[in-house]
Design an enzyme around this catalytic site. Structure first.
Site, mmCIF file in Angstrom:
data_model
loop_
_atom_site.group_PDB
_atom_site.id
_atom_site.type_symbol
_atom_site.label_atom_id
_atom_site.label_comp_id
_atom_site.label_asym_id
_atom_site.label_seq_id
_atom_site.Cartn_x
_atom_site.Cartn_y
_atom_site.Cartn_z
ATOM 1 C CG HIS A 128 15.518 7.504 7.679
ATOM 2 N ND1 HIS A 128 16.872 7.723 7.520
ATOM 3 C CD2 HIS A 128 15.411 6.225 8.109
ATOM 4 C CE1 HIS A 128 17.537 6.618 7.831
ATOM 5 N NE2 HIS A 128 16.669 5.682 8.195
ATOM 6 C CG ASP A 158 18.489 10.527 6.792
ATOM 7 O OD1 ASP A 158 17.336 10.792 7.158
ATOM 8 O OD2 ASP A 158 19.012 9.412 6.924
ATOM 9 N N GLY A 259 17.218 -0.669 11.856
ATOM 10 C CA GLY A 259 17.259 -0.416 13.289
ATOM 11 C C GLY A 259 18.561 0.234 13.711
ATOM 12 C CB SER A 261 18.402 4.197 10.799
ATOM 13 O OG SER A 261 18.387 3.509 9.587
#
Length: 516
Positions: A128, A158, A259, A261
């Site tokens: 993502h 993901d 952020g 991630s």
């Protein structure tokens, strides 16, 4: 004397030849085919000088890891603004629910984090973080900015793999997420809230945690009015694509914010144990519930991208319900309160071939006790078609072991690897379509799609510039995998407009046009 001199020269010659040969072997091995080989080679020559005796001092671990965690900045075309699924905030925002403040969706620029896993520029991050991005830029810890190429994306986990054209980069050592213990100290390293490298500490709060977020992102939750009326009339539930998402998060209370991630979750020895992915929060910021993807699962996904360009996933071929002490759903006939109850076995699938039956209760996978879906999904998610897994099953009061040889996606979706041999026309659009193949979907990191095979001059698609080869993934917000899906979704217009999402190798496109 001459004899001794001759022996000395010969020994020197042999030693030099061995050194040159060793260097050439080292040079060849620099291009290891898997990330594990690259990591083993790197750390054999660059030992990780970190020790932990249980004391809460993370200075060595932070110093070892921080240089290998990078800032990822993404930009999007203006047309992507309505899509609302590419920002690193979006995945978290969906989990926050309606109780939190509203965040701006699909910004023209966003940011996240990534972890360098090889000297030659391979970086693992979240799907993502880079999904739908027009440009992916990596800011290294020495402040260099380099553009990255997306090697592969896997919405089911993901995870994404990107690569920059650079060498001699600092590498974060991959650990073993199976060894992670609840209560163990961990560090989260990343670039939260557009700050520079930030290290936070906490403990592992739980393992094998499923929060349902990837499945929702993958399938969508909306049911149209027409589908609901049809459900009331017939009692038949609306069809949705099979949920093949894998969620088995490591939960931590180390501070993780937007952020972070794609950043690193590491143990006190400075070893990567997870890729930070999501937070649970009503405010949009850290409230002590962060979730990371286990590195053992990430390693399999990365290796598949490097070997094949797509993920090769094996399937058992069962539908199951996790058991608990709560009241059991209708149709489940067992007094067991733990394990996975098999309520359906896929015809001609791996489980059926191994002898499993509806009504069995799966108790162990390769000797490891399982109690919930993530326990099974994450372990099987590391395997490939053709790999074997031992399931311990309770049947008629007795435990029995079954060896299951995993099969590919075609075993659970017979149409997964092939497209229709004949294109089908949708006259309202002035175009013909075939279902996208599994290979096309995997390469582009999508879960749905039909390929435009021709466009008729003067009709709707031609008028708005849609070209042959575009893959349409959604029509009016509904995932489409066949011409029938397209025809069913077309009437679900909003304000008299048809909305579509499409993807090519160059990026994602969103467009709309008046309904006819």
């Amino acid at each position: 004397m001459k004899k001794i001199l001759g022996i000395t020269v010969l020994a020197a010659f042999i030693g030099g030849a061995a050194a040159i040969g060793g260097y050439k072997l080292f040079e060849r091995n620099q291009t290891g085919s898997t990330i594990s080989e690259k990591q083993n080679l790197y750390f054999a020559n660059n030992p990780l000088k970190v020790t932990s005796a249980g004391a809460a001092d993370f200075t060595q671990a932070a110093a070892a890891v921080a240089p290998g965690v990078v800032h990822i900045k993404t930009t999007y075309s203006t047309s992507d603004k309505s899509q609302g699924s590419s920002s690193p905030f979006d995945m978290m925002e969906d989990f926050f629910g309606g109780g939190g403040r509203q965040m701006q969706r699909q910004p023209r620029a966003a940011s996240g984090s990534g972890v360098i896993i090889s000297q030659d520029g391979y970086i693992v991050t979240n799907n993502h973080v880079v999904e739908n991005a027009e440009k992916v830029e990596v800011v290294l810890t020495d402040r260099r900015k380099v553009e990255a190429k997306v090697i592969g994306r896997d919405p089911n986990t993901d995870l994404a793999l990107i690569k920059v054209n650079a060498t001699g980069l600092p590498v974060v050592k991959m650990g073993n997420s199976d060894n992670v213990q609840v209560g163990e100290w961990v560090l989260a390293v990343g670039f939260p809230l557009d700050l520079q490298t930030t290290v936070t500490a906490g403990i592992v709060s739980a393992k094998n945690r499923s929060i349902g977020i990837i499945g929702r992102e993958q399938q969508g939750n909306e049911i149209t009015e027409e589908e609901y009326r049809e459900y009331q009339r017939t009692g038949k539930r609306p069809e949705r694509p099979a949920n093949t998402s894998i969620e088995s998060f490591i939960q931590t209370d180390a501070a993780i914010n937007p952020g972070n991630s794609g950043g690193a979750l590491v143990n006190a020895n400075g070893e990567l144990v997870g890729i930070n992915s999501a937070i649970a929060s009503q405010s949009g910021y850290n409230q002590g519930y962060g979730f990371a993807i286990p590195v053992n699962l990430a390693r399999k996904i990365v290796d598949d991208f490097m070997k094949y360009g797509s993920v090769k996933r094996g399937y058992i071929g069962v539908n199951f319900v996790p058991l608990s002490g709560d009241e059991k759903p209708e149709g489940i006939k067992t007094s067991e309160v733990s394990g996975l109850y098999v309520n359906d076995v896929v015809a001609k699938g791996a489980a059926e071939a191994a002898g499993l039956k509806s009504g069995d209760v799966i108790k162990k996978v390769d000797g490891i006790v399982i109690n919930d879906s993530p326990d099974l999904q994450e372990r099987v998610g590391r395997l490939n078609p053709g790999d074997k897994v031992k399931l311990t099953v309770l049947r008629d009061g007795a435990l029995k072991d079954y060896t299951v040889t995993l099969k590919g996606e075609a075993s659970i979706n017979p149409n997964a690897n092939t497209a229709a041999t004949k294109s089908v026309e949708v006259s309202k659009l002035g175009a013909t379509f075939v279902p996208a193949t599994l290979a096309q979907k995997s390469k582009l990191g999508i879960n749905s799609g039909v390929v435009v095979t021709s466009v008729t001059t003067g009709k709707a698609f031609d008028n708005i510039g849609v070209e042959k080869g575009l893959i349409i993934t959604k029509v009016n917000g509904q995932p489409v995998n066949s011409v029938t899906d397209v025809q069913k979704a077309l009437p679900q217009t909003r304000n008299g407009m048809v909305y579509m999402s499409g993807v090519t190798g160059q990026g994602t496109f969103n467009f709309s046009f008046p309904a006819q």
